[in-house]
Design a protein around this motif. Structure first.
Motif, PDB file in Angstrom:
ATOM      1  N   LYS A  23      60.072 -59.351 -97.072  1.00 38.38           N
ATOM      2  CA  LYS A  23      59.565 -59.759 -95.759  1.00 38.38           C
ATOM      3  C   LYS A  23      59.893 -58.698 -94.696  1.00 38.38           C
ATOM      4  O   LYS A  23      59.056 -58.374 -93.850  1.00 38.38           O
ATOM      5  CB  LYS A  23      60.172 -61.106 -95.384  1.00 38.38           C
ATOM      6  CG  LYS A  23      59.606 -61.736 -94.161  1.00 38.38           C
ATOM      7  CD  LYS A  23      60.212 -63.109 -93.971  1.00 38.38           C
ATOM      8  CE  LYS A  23      59.813 -63.720 -92.665  1.00 38.38           C
ATOM      9  NZ  LYS A  23      60.471 -65.000 -92.421  1.00 38.38           N
ATOM     10  N   ILE A  24      61.096 -58.145 -94.757  1.00 33.33           N
ATOM     11  CA  ILE A  24      61.514 -57.119 -93.790  1.00 33.33           C
ATOM     12  C   ILE A  24      60.666 -55.864 -93.921  1.00 33.33           C
ATOM     13  O   ILE A  24      60.301 -55.230 -92.933  1.00 33.33           O
ATOM     14  CB  ILE A  24      63.015 -56.798 -93.971  1.00 33.33           C
ATOM     15  CG1 ILE A  24      63.860 -57.950 -93.443  1.00 33.33           C
ATOM     16  CG2 ILE A  24      63.395 -55.500 -93.281  1.00 33.33           C
ATOM     17  CD1 ILE A  24      65.327 -57.839 -93.773  1.00 33.33           C
ATOM     18  N   HIS A  25      60.314 -55.495 -95.146  1.00 36.27           N
ATOM     19  CA  HIS A  25      59.561 -54.265 -95.377  1.00 36.27           C
ATOM     20  C   HIS A  25      58.061 -54.427 -95.159  1.00 36.27           C
ATOM     21  O   HIS A  25      57.304 -53.493 -95.391  1.00 36.27           O
ATOM     22  CB  HIS A  25      59.830 -53.729 -96.780  1.00 36.27           C
ATOM     23  CG  HIS A  25      61.218 -53.190 -96.936  1.00 36.27           C
ATOM     24  ND1 HIS A  25      61.654 -52.071 -96.279  1.00 36.27           N
ATOM     25  CD2 HIS A  25      62.281 -53.629 -97.644  1.00 36.27           C
ATOM     26  CE1 HIS A  25      62.903 -51.832 -96.575  1.00 36.27           C
ATOM     27  NE2 HIS A  25      63.311 -52.769 -97.408  1.00 36.27           N
ATOM     28  N   GLY A  26      57.602 -55.570 -94.759  1.00 38.53           N
ATOM     29  CA  GLY A  26      56.204 -55.745 -94.381  1.00 38.53           C
ATOM     30  C   GLY A  26      55.314 -56.303 -95.459  1.00 38.53           C
ATOM     31  O   GLY A  26      54.117 -56.053 -95.454  1.00 38.53           O
ATOM     32  N   GLY A  27      55.858 -57.021 -96.377  1.00 41.35           N
ATOM     33  CA  GLY A  27      55.040 -57.647 -97.410  1.00 41.35           C
ATOM     34  C   GLY A  27      55.249 -56.998 -98.767  1.00 41.35           C
ATOM     35  O   GLY A  27      55.952 -56.002 -98.924  1.00 41.35           O
ATOM     36  N   LEU A  28      54.624 -57.585 -99.757  1.00 43.65           N
ATOM     37  CA  LEU A  28      54.830 -57.178-101.142  1.00 43.65           C
ATOM     38  C   LEU A  28      54.321 -55.759-101.403  1.00 43.65           C
ATOM     39  O   LEU A  28      55.011 -54.958-102.039  1.00 43.65           O
ATOM     40  CB  LEU A  28      54.142 -58.173-102.083  1.00 43.65           C
ATOM     41  CG  LEU A  28      54.403 -57.962-103.571  1.00 43.65           C
ATOM     42  CD1 LEU A  28      55.879 -58.092-103.875  1.00 43.65           C
ATOM     43  CD2 LEU A  28      53.605 -58.953-104.384  1.00 43.65           C
ATOM     44  N   LEU A  29      53.138 -55.414-100.904  1.00 40.37           N
ATOM     45  CA  LEU A  29      52.585 -54.083-101.155  1.00 40.37           C
ATOM     46  C   LEU A  29      53.415 -52.986-100.504  1.00 40.37           C
ATOM     47  O   LEU A  29      53.676 -51.942-101.111  1.00 40.37           O
ATOM     48  CB  LEU A  29      51.133 -54.005-100.691  1.00 40.37           C
ATOM     49  CG  LEU A  29      50.139 -54.847-101.496  1.00 40.37           C
ATOM     50  CD1 LEU A  29      48.755 -54.752-100.890  1.00 40.37           C
ATOM     51  CD2 LEU A  29      50.124 -54.399-102.941  1.00 40.37           C
ATOM     52  N   MET A  30      53.851 -53.204 -99.282  1.00 40.15           N
ATOM     53  CA  MET A  30      54.681 -52.213 -98.594  1.00 40.15           C
ATOM     54  C   MET A  30      56.045 -52.085 -99.277  1.00 40.15           C
ATOM     55  O   MET A  30      56.594 -50.984 -99.389  1.00 40.15           O
ATOM     56  CB  MET A  30      54.862 -52.590 -97.121  1.00 40.15           C
ATOM     57  CG  MET A  30      53.592 -52.502 -96.310  1.00 40.15           C
ATOM     58  SD  MET A  30      52.933 -50.836 -96.205  1.00 40.15           S
ATOM     59  CE  MET A  30      54.128 -50.092 -95.148  1.00 40.15           C
ATOM     60  N   ALA A  31      56.586 -53.195 -99.745  1.00 41.37           N
ATOM     61  CA  ALA A  31      57.871 -53.164-100.443  1.00 41.37           C
ATOM     62  C   ALA A  31      57.750 -52.409-101.764  1.00 41.37           C
ATOM     63  O   ALA A  31      58.635 -51.625-102.120  1.00 41.37           O
ATOM     64  CB  ALA A  31      58.372 -54.578-100.683  1.00 41.37           C
ATOM     65  N   ILE A  32      56.644 -52.602-102.474  1.00 37.62           N
ATOM     66  CA  ILE A  32      56.425 -51.870-103.727  1.00 37.62           C
ATOM     67  C   ILE A  32      56.275 -50.384-103.450  1.00 37.62           C
ATOM     68  O   ILE A  32      56.826 -49.547-104.171  1.00 37.62           O
ATOM     69  CB  ILE A  32      55.197 -52.436-104.471  1.00 37.62           C
ATOM     70  CG1 ILE A  32      55.520 -53.831-105.018  1.00 37.62           C
ATOM     71  CG2 ILE A  32      54.754 -51.510-105.587  1.00 37.62           C
ATOM     72  CD1 ILE A  32      54.321 -54.558-105.580  1.00 37.62           C
TER      73      ILE A  32
END
Length: 148
Positions: A23-32
């Protein structure tokens, strides 16, 4: 046994932490994408940013020695190197000082006109320094004779 103890026992607290990091990194795609670039998905407090675009973070939840890190800018792609860290931040990053460069009253990072800007180490790249030599080499390459 309380519900919190059961959550810790079964590892649900780790899933909750993972959900918060995503959530902090802006969602699943941004975290990946961030995980692919840095091989880790850390979240922490932004301490500062240098003029090269590097961002410096700290999170005391992690072990000592791993609680401070740098995230290199996007334009570096995956060509990241420790020599890209600015000299004023390397002391804070390696735990030689607890104060970041902008808050350290002892060290004043004054820029004199004879000082060069920091540049990364380019050894091993096509931009590496190659000295020009005017002396004749002691060993010459063997050239086979051509049959005419």
């Amino acid at each position: 046994m309380r519900i919190r103890d059961l959550a810790i026992y079964f590892g649900f607290d780790k899933l909750q932490r993972l959900y918060q990091d995503v959530k902090i990194h802006g969602g699943l795609l941004m975290a990946i994408q961030k995980f692919r670039r840095f091989d880790d998905l850390k979240s922490g407090r932004l301490i500062g940013q240098d003029k090269y675009g590097n961002k410096y973070y700290e999170n005391l939840y992690y072990f000592f020695g791993r609680s401070r890190w740098v995230e290199y800018p996007e334009y570096k792609n995956c060509e990241m190197d420790g020599s890209q860290v600015a000299p004023e931040w390397s002391g804070w990053l390696s735990y030689r000082t607890d104060a970041p460069p902008y808050a350290d009253p002892i060290k004043i990072y004054t820029k004199y006109k004879w000082m060069l800007d920091h540049s990364e180490n380019l050894s091993g790249t096509k931009h590496a320094y190659m000295p020009y030599s005017t002396t004749k080499p002691k060993i010459e390459a063997w050239v086979p004779k051509k049959d005419d």
